[in-house]
Design a protein around this motif. Structure first.
Motif, PDB file in Angstrom:
ATOM      1  N   ASP A 112       0.824  -1.206   0.000  1.00 43.91           N
ATOM      2  CA  ASP A 112       0.000   0.000   0.000  1.00 43.91           C
ATOM      3  C   ASP A 112       0.861   1.259   0.000  1.00 43.91           C
ATOM      4  OD1 ASP A 112      -2.372  -1.480   0.215  1.00 43.91           O
ATOM      5  OD2 ASP A 112      -2.285  -1.490   2.403  1.00 43.91           O
ATOM      6  N   ARG A 115       1.015   2.990   3.475  1.00 42.59           N
ATOM      7  CA  ARG A 115       1.672   2.374   4.640  1.00 42.59           C
ATOM      8  C   ARG A 115       3.131   2.828   4.672  1.00 42.59           C
ATOM      9  NH1 ARG A 115      -1.429  -1.569   7.209  1.00 42.59           N
ATOM     10  NH2 ARG A 115      -3.126  -2.375   5.932  1.00 42.59           N
ATOM     11  N   GLN A 169      -2.465  -6.807   6.244  1.00 39.69           N
ATOM     12  CA  GLN A 169      -1.581  -5.686   5.963  1.00 39.69           C
ATOM     13  C   GLN A 169      -0.958  -5.913   4.574  1.00 39.69           C
ATOM     14  OE1 GLN A 169       1.309  -5.521   9.201  1.00 39.69           O
ATOM     15  NE2 GLN A 169      -0.123  -4.432  10.530  1.00 39.69           N
ATOM     16  N   LYS A 214      -1.777   1.692   8.254  1.00 43.82           N
ATOM     17  CA  LYS A 214      -2.224   2.333   7.025  1.00 43.82           C
ATOM     18  C   LYS A 214      -2.797   3.707   7.354  1.00 43.82           C
ATOM     19  CE  LYS A 214      -5.121   1.551   2.951  1.00 43.82           C
ATOM     20  NZ  LYS A 214      -6.076   0.600   2.297  1.00 43.82           N
ATOM     21  N   THR A 216      -5.217   6.325   6.885  1.00 41.01           N
ATOM     22  CA  THR A 216      -6.559   6.422   6.311  1.00 41.01           C
ATOM     23  C   THR A 216      -7.246   7.723   6.708  1.00 41.01           C
ATOM     24  OG1 THR A 216      -6.763   4.012   6.427  1.00 41.01           O
ATOM     25  CG2 THR A 216      -8.801   5.260   6.117  1.00 41.01           C
TER      26      THR A 216
END
Length: 233
Positions: A112, A115, A169, A214, A216
């Motif tokens: 991601d 991350r 994850q 993460k 968000t």
């Protein structure tokens, strides 16, 4: 010719807008410790000795990437402007774009963009534990909190047993040909492991930790900054 060992390629989908952050620019470019948020993950991936090349998959109309200097990350980093409308579309677009560079048995680590706190030991553990795995797998952490299912009015409709539940994850690591075929057949999934599961396979869970968070919501940026500052010293 196939190398003597399967190679490892990182692929970072970064074509999203990050609407839940409520920011005026895509989440991956928000500032974090003086760098774009995505820079931190890319730096760790590029520095990993096990990873041969790092592909970041951007929106076809991404104009922000060129406004930043990525030279310090070295020659491993390759931008690809072929992102799609969803994460699965973006990852699949990236896999198609690198098809001529990789062998079917090479590993792809999808990570991601949001991350930023991935650490060298996360990558090392994933690569080592999955080296001989027939399917591949992902970093994950066991669910520790009590889980509640909500109804349409945001009232508790029930308590969900947390035994055996893990929070997924990234990176998620699978063979190139396996992941590409899985995503070609399952485009509605929210992560790569979901596509592999839809193909009837069972990815392995590799224990990660909570620092690989993460980003968000806005508060997550402060948590990421704290983690990175304390990790560095």
């Amino acid at each position: 010719m196939q190398a003597s060992r399967p190679r490892h390629f990182a692929l970072v989908p970064a074509a999203g807008s990050g609407s839940r952050m409520g920011a005026s620019q895509p989440k991956q470019y928000l500032p974090l410790l003086g760098r774009p948020l995505i820079h931190h993950a890319l730096a760790t991936l590029c520095a990993a000795p096990d990873i041969d090349e790092v592909f970041v998959v951007l929106s076809v109309d991404d104009a922000e990437w060129a406004r930043h200097d990525w030279a310090a990350l070295g020659p491993k980093l390759v931008p690809l402007f072929c992102g799609g409308a969803t994460r699965a579309d973006t990852v699949l677009g990236g896999l198609r774009a690198i098809g001529a560079k990789v062998e079917p048995a090479d590993w792809v680590l999808v990570h991601d963009a949001a991350r930023p706190c991935i650490a060298p030991w996360h990558i090392d553990r994933l690569v080592r534990e999955l080296a001989d795995d027939e399917v591949g797998g992902l970093l994950a952490v066991p669910v520790a909190d009590t889980l509640k299912r909500a109804d349409a009015n945001r009232r508790v409709a029930g308590t969900v047993a947390r035994e055996g539940l893990w929070q997924a994850q990234t990176p998620q690591m699978f063979r190139y040909v396996m992941l590409r075929r899985a995503l070609e057949s399952a485009s509605a999934v929210t992560d790569e492991a979901g596509a592999i599961e839809a193909a009837g396979l069972r990815p392995r869970l590799v224990a990660g930790d909570a620092t690989n968070l993460k980003v968000t919501y806005p508060l997550d940026l402060h948590l990421a900054e704290w983690i990175l500052r304390n990790r560095q010293g």
